[in-house]
Scaffold this motif. Sequence first.
Motif, PDB file in Angstrom:
ATOM      1  N   ASP A 137       0.824  -1.211   0.000  1.00 26.28           N
ATOM      2  CA  ASP A 137       0.000   0.000   0.000  1.00 26.28           C
ATOM      3  C   ASP A 137       0.859   1.261   0.000  1.00 26.28           C
ATOM      4  OD1 ASP A 137      -2.252  -1.498   0.027  1.00 26.28           O
ATOM      5  OD2 ASP A 137      -2.745  -1.151   2.138  1.00 26.28           O
ATOM      6  N   GLN A 138       0.301   2.308  -0.564  1.00 25.85           N
ATOM      7  CA  GLN A 138       0.860   3.654  -0.483  1.00 25.85           C
ATOM      8  C   GLN A 138      -0.196   4.565   0.135  1.00 25.85           C
ATOM      9  OE1 GLN A 138       1.901   4.543  -4.533  1.00 25.85           O
ATOM     10  NE2 GLN A 138       3.831   3.406  -4.440  1.00 25.85           N
ATOM     11  N   LEU A 197       1.908  11.750   6.083  1.00 27.59           N
ATOM     12  CA  LEU A 197       1.517  13.152   5.963  1.00 27.59           C
ATOM     13  C   LEU A 197       2.583  13.954   5.233  1.00 27.59           C
ATOM     14  CD1 LEU A 197      -0.239  14.216   9.295  1.00 27.59           C
ATOM     15  CD2 LEU A 197      -1.228  13.967   7.015  1.00 27.59           C
ATOM     16  N   ASP A 198       3.833  13.669   5.530  1.00 28.24           N
ATOM     17  CA  ASP A 198       4.926  14.332   4.814  1.00 28.24           C
ATOM     18  C   ASP A 198       4.755  14.162   3.305  1.00 28.24           C
ATOM     19  OD1 ASP A 198       6.612  15.809   6.357  1.00 28.24           O
ATOM     20  OD2 ASP A 198       8.042  14.194   6.760  1.00 28.24           O
ATOM     21  N   GLU A 199       4.364  12.967   2.929  1.00 29.55           N
ATOM     22  CA  GLU A 199       4.171  12.672   1.506  1.00 29.55           C
ATOM     23  C   GLU A 199       2.884  13.289   0.972  1.00 29.55           C
ATOM     24  OE1 GLU A 199       3.022   8.712  -1.073  1.00 29.55           O
ATOM     25  OE2 GLU A 199       4.477   8.487   0.558  1.00 29.55           O
ATOM     26  N   GLY A 200       1.795  13.173   1.740  1.00 29.64           N
ATOM     27  CA  GLY A 200       0.489  13.606   1.264  1.00 29.64           C
ATOM     28  C   GLY A 200       0.348  15.111   1.128  1.00 29.64           C
ATOM     29  N   LEU A 201       1.102  15.861   1.921  1.00 32.06           N
ATOM     30  CA  LEU A 201       1.002  17.321   1.887  1.00 32.06           C
ATOM     31  C   LEU A 201       1.683  17.933   0.676  1.00 32.06           C
ATOM     32  CD1 LEU A 201       1.578  18.078   5.660  1.00 32.06           C
ATOM     33  CD2 LEU A 201      -0.394  18.857   4.342  1.00 32.06           C
ATOM     34  N   GLU A 208      -6.852  24.141  -0.166  1.00 27.91           N
ATOM     35  CA  GLU A 208      -7.182  22.824  -0.707  1.00 27.91           C
ATOM     36  C   GLU A 208      -7.548  21.860   0.422  1.00 27.91           C
ATOM     37  OE1 GLU A 208      -5.004  19.281  -3.331  1.00 27.91           O
ATOM     38  OE2 GLU A 208      -4.223  21.331  -3.369  1.00 27.91           O
ATOM     39  N   ILE A 209      -8.487  20.966   0.136  1.00 26.74           N
ATOM     40  CA  ILE A 209      -8.897  19.935   1.089  1.00 26.74           C
ATOM     41  C   ILE A 209      -8.576  18.571   0.488  1.00 26.74           C
ATOM     42  CG2 ILE A 209     -10.809  18.903   2.356  1.00 26.74           C
ATOM     43  CD1 ILE A 209     -12.215  21.593   2.264  1.00 26.74           C
ATOM     44  N   ARG A 210      -7.892  17.744   1.266  1.00 26.47           N
ATOM     45  CA  ARG A 210      -7.557  16.400   0.820  1.00 26.47           C
ATOM     46  C   ARG A 210      -7.967  15.374   1.872  1.00 26.47           C
ATOM     47  NH1 ARG A 210      -1.539  16.426  -2.121  1.00 26.47           N
ATOM     48  NH2 ARG A 210      -2.102  17.867  -3.825  1.00 26.47           N
ATOM     49  N   HIS A 211      -8.235  14.182   1.374  1.00 24.85           N
ATOM     50  CA  HIS A 211      -8.579  13.043   2.223  1.00 24.85           C
ATOM     51  C   HIS A 211      -7.473  12.006   2.055  1.00 24.85           C
ATOM     52  CE1 HIS A 211     -11.452  10.312   4.253  1.00 24.85           C
ATOM     53  NE2 HIS A 211     -10.921   9.377   3.486  1.00 24.85           N
ATOM     54  N   PHE A 212      -6.807  11.647   3.154  1.00 20.38           N
ATOM     55  CA  PHE A 212      -5.690  10.696   3.110  1.00 20.38           C
ATOM     56  C   PHE A 212      -6.049   9.420   3.867  1.00 20.38           C
ATOM     57  CE2 PHE A 212      -3.309  14.860   3.413  1.00 20.38           C
ATOM     58  CZ  PHE A 212      -2.965  14.920   2.074  1.00 20.38           C
ATOM     59  N   VAL A 213      -5.656   8.283   3.306  1.00 22.24           N
ATOM     60  CA  VAL A 213      -5.653   7.024   4.046  1.00 22.24           C
ATOM     61  C   VAL A 213      -4.202   6.562   4.099  1.00 22.24           C
ATOM     62  CG1 VAL A 213      -6.466   4.659   4.180  1.00 22.24           C
ATOM     63  CG2 VAL A 213      -7.972   6.445   3.255  1.00 22.24           C
ATOM     64  N   ILE A 214      -3.671   6.468   5.315  1.00 25.45           N
ATOM     65  CA  ILE A 214      -2.246   6.208   5.498  1.00 25.45           C
ATOM     66  C   ILE A 214      -2.069   4.850   6.172  1.00 25.45           C
ATOM     67  CG2 ILE A 214      -0.120   7.047   6.586  1.00 25.45           C
ATOM     68  CD1 ILE A 214      -1.348   9.863   6.510  1.00 25.45           C
ATOM     69  N   PRO A 215      -1.356   3.923   5.523  1.00 23.39           N
ATOM     70  CA  PRO A 215      -1.139   2.607   6.144  1.00 23.39           C
ATOM     71  C   PRO A 215      -0.249   2.737   7.376  1.00 23.39           C
ATOM     72  CG  PRO A 215       0.183   2.822   4.152  1.00 23.39           C
ATOM     73  CD  PRO A 215      -0.708   4.032   4.195  1.00 23.39           C
ATOM     74  N   PHE A 217       2.508   1.426   8.457  1.00 23.31           N
ATOM     75  CA  PHE A 217       3.973   1.547   8.339  1.00 23.31           C
ATOM     76  C   PHE A 217       4.405   2.923   7.834  1.00 23.31           C
ATOM     77  CE2 PHE A 217       2.183  -0.630   4.665  1.00 23.31           C
ATOM     78  CZ  PHE A 217       2.636   0.116   3.594  1.00 23.31           C
ATOM     79  N   LEU A 218       3.456   3.771   7.410  1.00 27.09           N
ATOM     80  CA  LEU A 218       3.736   5.171   7.089  1.00 27.09           C
ATOM     81  C   LEU A 218       3.102   6.099   8.125  1.00 27.09           C
ATOM     82  CD1 LEU A 218       3.237   5.157   3.205  1.00 27.09           C
ATOM     83  CD2 LEU A 218       5.398   5.094   4.485  1.00 27.09           C
ATOM     84  N   ALA A 219       2.611   5.481   9.218  1.00 22.93           N
ATOM     85  CA  ALA A 219       2.000   6.254  10.305  1.00 22.93           C
ATOM     86  C   ALA A 219       2.765   5.973  11.598  1.00 22.93           C
ATOM     87  CB  ALA A 219       0.520   5.920  10.426  1.00 22.93           C
ATOM     88  N   PHE A 220       2.118   5.359  12.580  1.00 25.51           N
ATOM     89  CA  PHE A 220       2.776   5.120  13.868  1.00 25.51           C
ATOM     90  C   PHE A 220       3.179   3.664  14.064  1.00 25.51           C
ATOM     91  CE2 PHE A 220       0.377   9.042  14.525  1.00 25.51           C
ATOM     92  CZ  PHE A 220       1.363   9.858  15.071  1.00 25.51           C
ATOM     93  N   GLY A 221       2.972   2.823  13.015  1.00 21.36           N
ATOM     94  CA  GLY A 221       3.529   1.481  12.985  1.00 21.36           C
ATOM     95  C   GLY A 221       3.108   0.573  14.112  1.00 21.36           C
TER      96      GLY A 221
END
Length: 565
Positions: A137-138, A197-201, A208-215, A217-221
Amino acid sequence: MVRRIILSLLLATWFSVDCNPGPIDDIAVDRYFIPKSCIREVKSGDFVRYHYNGTFTDGKQFDSSYDRGAAFFGQVGQKWQIAGVDKGILGMCVNEHRKITVPPHLAYGSQGAGDKVPPDTTLVFDLVLLDVFNRADQVQTKVISTPKECKRSVMRTDFVRFHFNGTLLDGSAFDSSYKRSQTQDSVVGEGWLIKGLDEGLLGMCVGEIRHFVIPPFLAFGEKGYGTEIPAHASLVYHLLLEDLHNPKDDIIVEVMEAPEPCTRKSVAGDYIRYHYNASFLNGITFDSSYQHNHTYNTYIGMGYMIAGIDKGLQGVCTGERRRIILPPHLAYGQQGAGKDIPGSAVLVFDIHVIDFHGVKDTVQVDITRKPEACNETSEVNDFIQYHYNCSLLDGTLLFTSRDYETPQDVVLGGDKIIDGLDEALRNMCVGERRTVIVPPHLGHGEKGAGIVPGSAVLRFELELVSLQKGVPEGYLFIWLEESPGHLFEALDVNQDQQVPLEEFSQFIKQQVSEGKGRLKPAQDQDSVIIDMFKNQDRNTDGLITQDELKLKVDEDAEKTRHEEL
């Protein structure tokens, strides 16, 4: 006969597996709650987090993740869980509830599980899926809305301020900047934020409004965060970008309207009056001079304003409109200002320059009409009549002589009008027109007067209507030719060695009518002559004698001799 053959084969197969009597069954799945929205379905190889209650077919509970206070986490298809659940969870959606009935051979078989699950027991698992992700996942990004105009987007090392609502994949809220009434502030790409978030921003525009789903291993693991974010949790952010700048940014100046001509531009040390609307990058206004119904007045380049405005107001023209965008380090910095301006906020000032001046500025005179014939010009002590329009430099009309039946009149140098106007009315011909700019220190000063604002530069449109030449200060009458050699004899018409008021008045009026002398203008002629007579009638007996008569010029010369002695 056929039915017997099939039954025998099933039993044989069952005996070959468990060596115990009983039917060979598959799992039974009851999807008793299916969410309306299913962002993805579980497939083999996915990692899942779910809560469950484990019971026997009679309803007696033998296990529960709820009792342990921790959801089950494992990978599907990798023997992290019993085969029946591994199979029964396939195709499941987050927040879906399933009841999976697992036969013994897909559960703990003939061995059971310790003292909790007897051998050859059918088990029932009541599951709710909390999370699902895959190592491949990304960050999933969905753009909800974008601003109409985007001049700049987020890059690495930029400092951003954003609002967000944060939930787990099952919708459970774990944080919200809105509830704190404070934006989340951070540098992008420097490890201040989770990697997702570093990547999504990156690439976002303010507004702008964005909706992120972060797996996970790219969050708090594996560790999670605090009590709100469990281990192995996918995170969902609904994020609004409020602000954006880079620590290396300078001010940005956009000239919206430049007046022509511009005879002078502001420099450090000038005193300026301007209106402004102040907002954040998202367009929300936090202050406005228009709401205060008063211009902002201050010196430029002397540290009386925030650094960005101090810099941005240099080089402006009177009447100019410009937008100045200030990064926080040239505005109110990390601390902000009061309750209205948060820390690290980029500020936008829409400026309208009303006027500015230097403390050494003089009256500016532009002659717009000059008569061809001009025999005499106005000077100090002259009595003049003139028309005028007085306005601010933004065109606001303050006063006009056209509102009255007669022109304005004044004796120049008599301290009856502001100094700048008095100066501007000098050396004019009758019929001449001028446009005049008067700085406030030659106008109404810092306090203003009536509807004239404090420290206002004034614009006058002048026309000289009439001119009566005056007399020097302290004089009531002057000779335009040489005075008679024997003045007393000329005054004493009947030669009786004394001059009454009637003879004195008749003589003075004759000199004026013949152009030989001039009375002080703008006053009643008879009153001036009476004052002249009183000055000569030193013993106040109503008569002037030769001993009493003395010209003012001779009196002034005598006073000077006494002072020198």
